[in-house]
Design a protein around this motif. Structure first.
Motif, PDB file in Angstrom:
ATOM      1  N   PRO A 163       6.852   5.007   9.592  1.00 13.96           N
ATOM      2  CA  PRO A 163       6.568   3.771   9.895  1.00 13.96           C
ATOM      3  C   PRO A 163       5.215   3.341   9.232  1.00 13.96           C
ATOM      4  O   PRO A 163       4.199   4.184   9.430  1.00 13.96           O
ATOM      5  N   PHE A 164       5.010   2.036   8.773  1.00 11.50           N
ATOM      6  CA  PHE A 164       3.739   2.008   7.986  1.00 11.50           C
ATOM      7  C   PHE A 164       2.677   1.828   9.042  1.00 11.50           C
ATOM      8  O   PHE A 164       1.371   2.522   8.712  1.00 11.50           O
ATOM      9  N   GLY A 165       2.793   1.699  10.468  1.00  9.50           N
ATOM     10  CA  GLY A 165       1.774   1.466  11.252  1.00  9.50           C
ATOM     11  C   GLY A 165       1.247   2.968  11.762  1.00  9.50           C
ATOM     12  O   GLY A 165      -0.004   3.100  12.188  1.00  9.50           O
ATOM     13  N   GLU A 166       2.117   3.951  11.291  1.00 10.20           N
ATOM     14  CA  GLU A 166       1.456   5.482  11.739  1.00 10.20           C
ATOM     15  C   GLU A 166       0.571   5.897  10.606  1.00 10.20           C
ATOM     16  O   GLU A 166       0.204   7.296  10.843  1.00 10.20           O
ATOM     17  N   VAL A 167       0.507   5.286   9.505  1.00 12.48           N
ATOM     18  CA  VAL A 167       0.147   6.025   8.515  1.00 12.48           C
ATOM     19  C   VAL A 167      -1.489   6.353   8.317  1.00 12.48           C
ATOM     20  O   VAL A 167      -2.000   7.366   8.246  1.00 12.48           O
ATOM     21  N   TYR A 168      -2.264   5.369   8.852  1.00 14.87           N
ATOM     22  CA  TYR A 168      -3.624   5.701   9.336  1.00 14.87           C
ATOM     23  C   TYR A 168      -3.881   6.957   9.925  1.00 14.87           C
ATOM     24  O   TYR A 168      -4.525   8.088   9.289  1.00 14.87           O
ATOM     25  N   SER A 169      -3.520   7.269  11.246  1.00 18.21           N
ATOM     26  CA  SER A 169      -3.703   8.396  11.699  1.00 18.21           C
ATOM     27  C   SER A 169      -3.220   9.522  11.108  1.00 18.21           C
ATOM     28  O   SER A 169      -3.675  10.669  11.302  1.00 18.21           O
ATOM     29  N   ALA A 170      -1.908   9.538  10.560  1.00 16.01           N
ATOM     30  CA  ALA A 170      -1.179  10.508  10.046  1.00 16.01           C
ATOM     31  C   ALA A 170      -2.131  10.947   8.817  1.00 16.01           C
ATOM     32  O   ALA A 170      -2.413  12.206   8.421  1.00 16.01           O
ATOM     33  N   LEU A 171      -2.696  10.086   7.957  1.00 17.72           N
ATOM     34  CA  LEU A 171      -3.603  10.542   7.007  1.00 17.72           C
ATOM     35  C   LEU A 171      -5.208  11.251   7.744  1.00 17.72           C
ATOM     36  O   LEU A 171      -5.532  12.175   7.008  1.00 17.72           O
ATOM     37  N   GLN A 172      -5.433  10.576   8.671  1.00 12.08           N
ATOM     38  CA  GLN A 172      -6.684  11.099   9.535  1.00 12.08           C
ATOM     39  C   GLN A 172      -6.740  12.596   9.723  1.00 12.08           C
ATOM     40  O   GLN A 172      -7.447  13.226   9.785  1.00 12.08           O
ATOM     41  N   THR A 173      -5.354  12.799  10.656  1.00 13.41           N
ATOM     42  CA  THR A 173      -5.104  14.250  11.066  1.00 13.41           C
ATOM     43  C   THR A 173      -4.566  15.294  10.055  1.00 13.41           C
ATOM     44  O   THR A 173      -4.200  16.157  10.490  1.00 13.41           O
ATOM     45  N   GLY A 174      -4.164  15.004   8.885  1.00 12.29           N
ATOM     46  CA  GLY A 174      -3.662  15.531   7.879  1.00 12.29           C
ATOM     47  C   GLY A 174      -2.197  15.909   8.016  1.00 12.29           C
ATOM     48  O   GLY A 174      -1.837  16.718   7.408  1.00 12.29           O
ATOM     49  N   VAL A 175      -1.425  14.925   8.776  1.00  8.52           N
ATOM     50  CA  VAL A 175      -0.213  15.353   8.792  1.00  8.52           C
ATOM     51  C   VAL A 175       0.668  14.942   7.711  1.00  8.52           C
ATOM     52  O   VAL A 175       1.467  15.443   6.988  1.00  8.52           O
ATOM     53  N   ILE A 176      -0.334  14.009   6.954  1.00  4.18           N
ATOM     54  CA  ILE A 176       0.312  13.669   5.335  1.00  4.18           C
ATOM     55  C   ILE A 176      -0.820  13.740   4.521  1.00  4.18           C
ATOM     56  O   ILE A 176      -2.197  13.562   4.980  1.00  4.18           O
ATOM     57  N   ASP A 177      -0.959  14.008   3.440  1.00  3.19           N
ATOM     58  CA  ASP A 177      -2.094  13.969   2.463  1.00  3.19           C
ATOM     59  C   ASP A 177      -2.176  12.706   1.734  1.00  3.19           C
ATOM     60  O   ASP A 177      -3.588  12.641   1.294  1.00  3.19           O
ATOM     61  N   GLY A 178      -1.187  11.949   1.621  1.00  2.94           N
ATOM     62  CA  GLY A 178      -1.265  10.627   1.022  1.00  2.94           C
ATOM     63  C   GLY A 178      -0.182   9.671   0.964  1.00  2.94           C
ATOM     64  O   GLY A 178       0.549   9.844   2.002  1.00  2.94           O
ATOM     65  N   ALA A 179      -0.331   8.461   0.437  1.00  4.37           N
ATOM     66  CA  ALA A 179       0.639   7.358   0.861  1.00  4.37           C
ATOM     67  C   ALA A 179       0.608   6.472  -0.450  1.00  4.37           C
ATOM     68  O   ALA A 179       0.014   6.896  -1.534  1.00  4.37           O
ATOM     69  N   GLU A 180       1.545   5.370  -0.708  1.00  7.49           N
ATOM     70  CA  GLU A 180       1.522   4.651  -1.721  1.00  7.49           C
ATOM     71  C   GLU A 180       1.560   3.054  -1.441  1.00  7.49           C
ATOM     72  O   GLU A 180       2.369   2.827  -0.482  1.00  7.49           O
ATOM     73  N   ASN A 181       0.987   2.355  -2.090  1.00  9.81           N
ATOM     74  CA  ASN A 181       0.791   0.761  -1.830  1.00  9.81           C
ATOM     75  C   ASN A 181       0.188   0.065  -2.637  1.00  9.81           C
ATOM     76  O   ASN A 181      -0.431   0.695  -3.702  1.00  9.81           O
ATOM     77  N   ASN A 182       0.041  -0.979  -2.746  1.00 16.45           N
ATOM     78  CA  ASN A 182      -0.654  -1.969  -3.332  1.00 16.45           C
ATOM     79  C   ASN A 182      -2.184  -2.179  -2.896  1.00 16.45           C
ATOM     80  O   ASN A 182      -2.563  -1.785  -1.891  1.00 16.45           O
ATOM     81  N   TRP A 183      -3.002  -2.722  -3.776  1.00 16.34           N
ATOM     82  CA  TRP A 183      -4.375  -2.917  -3.374  1.00 16.34           C
ATOM     83  C   TRP A 183      -4.751  -3.598  -1.932  1.00 16.34           C
ATOM     84  O   TRP A 183      -5.457  -3.109  -1.157  1.00 16.34           O
TER      85      TRP A 183
END
Length: 298
Positions: A163-183
């Motif tokens: 879910p979109f709302g979980e992306v910030y913390s996942a990036l912060q903790t390294g669960v994911i390396d990246g994502a994709e979206n518009n500006w």
């Protein structure tokens, strides 16, 4: 009633308000459309179903979830399909766009107009992405859609739906390396704080669409139906202008915050496009025909 997922001052929401204003003005106040922003009427999928059954009259949605009701919509979201923004608007404002709007009727929707949501780009917390090879093995968050998962896999990265709302913390903790979206999404979610490498690859341009319930529309006179259809079309330039401004502000803010913006060389763009060929080959003959028509638009 019109259901909208975005907040009150988002460009698509403001487009909805302009549509409602034009309808009220042109019907002399007989038809008033109330805009419910910030998912007040429910999440996107539930609202689409509400519109289908006539419980909700209108909604503005991304075309992604609509492909469940009208599969041809998958063709409009294919990666690196358009030569650029101008090409996309020529397609949507021409006969192909009209056919797509009309194709929703059997599913009980009336397609009214297209709104802009820019192009989607990759961003990550690790390094600059200058070639397909740079993405290899990277864990990239995607929407929960087969198309997006296929796109990321085709580039050699590992698609990670969440879910979109979980992306910030996942990036912060390294669960994911990246994502994709518009500006604007990259900026407004503060993802730029935890993933400062932003690559302008523009892999998909997925327009937004304004749809009405066929059940609601059928209760109105022919004249009122025409007023609504025209008002929706006439709200487009306003929404597109606001989107442009919103994109520009977002870009300026993330650049000022120190994000590293990478533009792909023409050679790299071709490399990204070529990696998508298996996805195009996997389309049904009908969808391949639609893709060909889109690419033939000059």
């Amino acid at each position: 009633r019109l259901g909208e997922t975005h907040v009150a001052d988002y460009p698509t929401t403001k487009g909805n308000y302009e549509f409602a204003r034009l309808v009220e003005e042109r019907t002399g106040g007989r038809i008033k459309i109330e805009v419910y922003h910030s998912s007040q009427l429910g999440q996107e999928k539930a609202v689409i179903e509400g519109v289908q059954f006539g419980a909700i009259d209108f909604t503005r949605v991304s075309i992604s979830p609509l492909s469940a009701f009208a599969p041809a919509f998958d063709a409009l979201q294919m990666p690196y399909l358009y030569r650029g923004e101008e090409h996309m608007w020529k397609v949507l404002n021409g006969s192909i766009g009209e056919e797509f709007l009309a194709s929703l009727e059997p599913a009980n929707f009336v397609g009214l107009a297209w709104y802009d949501s820019g192009a989607r780009n990759f961003y990550n917390s690790k390094k600059e992405i200058k070639s397909v090879a740079d993405l290899k093995g990277m864990k990239i968050r995607v929407q929960e859609s087969q198309l997006m998962m296929g796109l990321v896999s085709a580039l050699g990265a590992v698609p990670t739906p969440m879910p979109f709302g979980e992306v910030y913390s996942a990036l912060q903790t390294g669960v994911i390396d990246g994502a994709e979206n518009n500006w604007p999404s990259y900026f407004s979610t503060s993802h730029y704080e935890v993933a400062k490498y932003f690559t302008l690859d523009g892999h998909t341009r997925v327009p937004e669409i304004l749809i009405a319930s066929k059940i609601s529309m059928d209760k109105l006179s022919k004249e009122d139906q025409e007023i609504i259809k025209q008002a929706a079309k006439d709200s487009m330039p306003y929404q597109i202008k606001l989107w442009k401004e919103f994109e520009k502000v977002s870009e300026e803010k993330v650049r000022a915050a120190g994000s590293i913006i990478t533009e792909l060389t023409p050679e790299a763009v071709v490399e990204f496009q070529n990696a998508m060929q298996p996805m195009y080959d996997a389309l049904s003959p009908e969808l391949q025909e639609v893709v060909k028509k889109i690419r033939d638009v000059q």
